[in-house]
Design a protein around this motif. Sequence first.
Motif, short mmCIF file in Angstrom:
data_model
loop_
_atom_site.label_atom_id
_atom_site.label_comp_id
_atom_site.label_asym_id
_atom_site.label_seq_id
_atom_site.Cartn_x
_atom_site.Cartn_y
_atom_site.Cartn_z
N ALA A 141 0.82 -1.22 0.00
CA ALA A 141 0.00 0.00 0.00
C ALA A 141 0.85 1.26 0.00
O ALA A 141 0.37 2.34 0.37
N PHE A 142 2.10 1.16 -0.44
CA PHE A 142 3.02 2.29 -0.33
C PHE A 142 2.48 3.56 -0.97
O PHE A 142 2.52 4.64 -0.37
N LEU A 143 1.98 3.47 -2.20
CA LEU A 143 1.56 4.68 -2.90
C LEU A 143 0.41 5.37 -2.19
O LEU A 143 0.37 6.61 -2.09
N SER A 144 -0.53 4.61 -1.67
CA SER A 144 -1.64 5.22 -0.93
C SER A 144 -1.16 5.84 0.37
O SER A 144 -1.62 6.90 0.77
N LYS A 145 -0.23 5.18 1.05
CA LYS A 145 0.28 5.72 2.31
C LYS A 145 1.05 7.03 2.07
O LYS A 145 0.84 8.02 2.77
N ILE A 146 1.94 7.02 1.10
CA ILE A 146 2.79 8.18 0.89
C ILE A 146 2.01 9.37 0.33
O ILE A 146 2.46 10.51 0.37
N TRP A 399 -13.55 6.68 12.57
CA TRP A 399 -12.43 6.75 11.63
C TRP A 399 -12.96 7.01 10.24
O TRP A 399 -13.93 6.38 9.80
N GLY A 400 -12.35 7.95 9.56
CA GLY A 400 -12.63 8.16 8.15
C GLY A 400 -11.39 7.82 7.35
O GLY A 400 -10.26 8.07 7.80
N ALA A 401 -11.57 7.24 6.19
CA ALA A 401 -10.44 6.76 5.40
C ALA A 401 -9.47 7.90 5.06
O ALA A 401 -9.89 8.95 4.58
N ASP A 402 -8.20 7.67 5.33
CA ASP A 402 -7.15 8.58 4.89
C ASP A 402 -6.66 8.18 3.51
O ASP A 402 -6.23 9.01 2.72
N TYR A 403 -6.70 6.89 3.26
CA TYR A 403 -6.43 6.36 1.93
C TYR A 403 -7.24 5.06 1.81
O TYR A 403 -7.53 4.40 2.81
N PRO A 404 -7.62 4.67 0.60
CA PRO A 404 -8.59 3.60 0.43
C PRO A 404 -7.97 2.21 0.44
O PRO A 404 -7.99 1.49 -0.56
N SER A 535 2.34 16.08 -0.45
CA SER A 535 3.16 14.89 -0.24
C SER A 535 3.75 14.45 -1.57
O SER A 535 3.50 15.07 -2.61
N LEU A 536 4.50 13.37 -1.56
CA LEU A 536 5.11 12.89 -2.81
C LEU A 536 4.03 12.48 -3.81
O LEU A 536 4.16 12.71 -5.01
N TYR A 537 2.96 11.86 -3.30
CA TYR A 537 1.76 11.60 -4.10
C TYR A 537 0.60 12.31 -3.43
O TYR A 537 0.73 12.81 -2.29
N TRP A 613 3.58 2.44 9.35
CA TRP A 613 4.90 1.92 8.95
C TRP A 613 5.45 0.91 9.96
O TRP A 613 6.54 0.39 9.76
N GLY A 614 4.75 0.66 11.05
CA GLY A 614 5.12 -0.42 11.96
C GLY A 614 5.80 -0.01 13.24
O GLY A 614 5.68 -0.70 14.25
#
Length: 633
Positions: A141-146, A399-404, A535-537, A613-614
């Motif tokens: 899920a990197f692209l959605s997170k970043i 909670w509302g989605a920050d990324y899907p 952000s980067l994306y 990110w853990g």
Amino acid sequence: MVQKPRWLSIVTVGLVAAFVLTACTPAAPATPAPATVAPVVTPAPATPAPGTPEPGTPEPATPEPGTPEPATPAPIGTPYPEPLAQPVDPATIAEVFPNYGEEIDCAAGTWNGLPYTGNLKSLTAPNPQTVVFTFCNPDVAFLSKIAFSVFAINDSDWLIAHTADNSHLETLNGTGAFKFEAWQRGSEIDYSRFDDYWGTKAVPATGVLQFSAESAARLQALQAGTVDGITLVGPDDFATVEADANLKLQPSGGLNTLYLGMNHDYEPWSNPAVRQALKIGIDRQRIVDEFLPPGSEVATHFTPCSIPFACEGDPWPDTDIAAARQMITDIFGEAGLTTTLAYRPPARGYIPLPAETAADFQAQLAAINIHAALDEQESATFITNSNTGKLEGLFLLGWGADYPDITNFLDFHFGAGCAAGFGECYPAVADPLTIGGQTSDQATREQAYSDANNALIAEVPMVPISHAGFANAYLADVENQQISPLSTELLFLMTPSASHGEQLIFMQTGEPGSLYCADQTDGEALRACEQSMESLYGFEANGTAAIPSLATDCSSNEDLTVWTCALREGVTFHDGATFEAKDVLVSLSAQWDALSSLHVGLSGTFTYWPGLWGGFLNPPAPCGIEGQPVCEE
């Protein structure tokens, strides 16, 4: 566990570490609150600055409007037996991070011989236009997170200078189409068009983000034409807006979840039988029918089913009031259980009528012999108390989605870097989440999320209630109206009403706690940051697809453990500084490293980083781990 904020300078940490473990305070059993009809109102304390009195000391008064919020450093990190050559000046971060100590040992799960739970191994900048993220395990899920606004990039020199005097909490220096002008506390945040923006220029010359907690007040402002748009139309006002030719309703399905939470580090929630009773003790359909707008539904799983893998495993069991009451009575006797039910008054997409909904929960809890005094807390205080694990009774949150992606819902709350609100992580939930988030194999992910969802039913860290539909409303002649499923409405994309000329005025439900969104989890703060920061994306307007922003592309190796991002050239910050790779390393390492002198925010918890990110570098040490001193009181 409950972590007690401490702060020592970077230099002092290593010297003190050999003598004392300064980390977190074990959670004490909750003291039952007396039953009462009138709600308990918790005032909004000022955020503790360094040198905060110990728990039990009266809280300081709420600052007057216009008074800057003091910053709170994160809890002190795990001390080392010998001082490390830590960079006192974050300006030394240029090519790689971590840039001190040993390399992270992914196989052993350690850094410098101490436990490390994170998945990120290193951030490197082979040149000023490239950043490489190397992970221990795949990150699907990197692209959605970043793309998430919490990971927006600051100019490194600006961040260093402004963290030193805490002014990073109350201003913005981004790269976006709008630049920050002023925060008129208690009233609005003002923006203006950034003429040197790298992309399509802002449509309106200026933007204003206003605040009102009452849905009726927001609607009245829209009907009067004093604002162009409002967020979260009240459930009873949908028909009113639709019937008014001067207004336009913009409904959306809800990528959100309302839940009834509890912290199992405190009694009586440490008793699994109590949690099992709550699992079946709430009439969730009643909440949907009475308090939520059209398009809402009862939650069968914690994550909305429209998100892939969300509804693997069994659905949440049906309500059984009689059985739940008997279970509580068997444990506590005929007098039942006395506790508190905390909530915050501003409307959110998942709870548009907070006070009314809380009162109904109070009545429903009484029906199963749980007598809960309502504890209304100021919004920023409530979120801080949740993020730091200080809510000892029941609490209503969502909670509302920050990324899907399912990782945004499940990993943040229940993964290896779980949020503190529910107490210490549940391994039965966290372990399969780690598997699901580190593989792209369809069958493996399905099984992992089935196991995690079933473990949530077995452990009951919370009770998922509903997924709420919601709607924004606008003056009818506003063009390119925004209704984002991620609550990322962008003012600079809209054409204002003719009555407002070149100024777009939008009203949301609450005022941000701060403008340093790396340490914020409230959507109202994030929306304020998103008008100026990038952000980067990013996410497409009114959608959920991750699209390039400050990076022109981020591509991975075959096994998704290395993501290489090519940075956009010709980008400047609002203060004129040039964007380059060092800004990415400094901005993100400030969150990643809990001992960084830049790891300072409104609450100091930086909750999203471990959730997504853990884990941190130099995390706050756990209390009572084998071979370590007992944690301080």
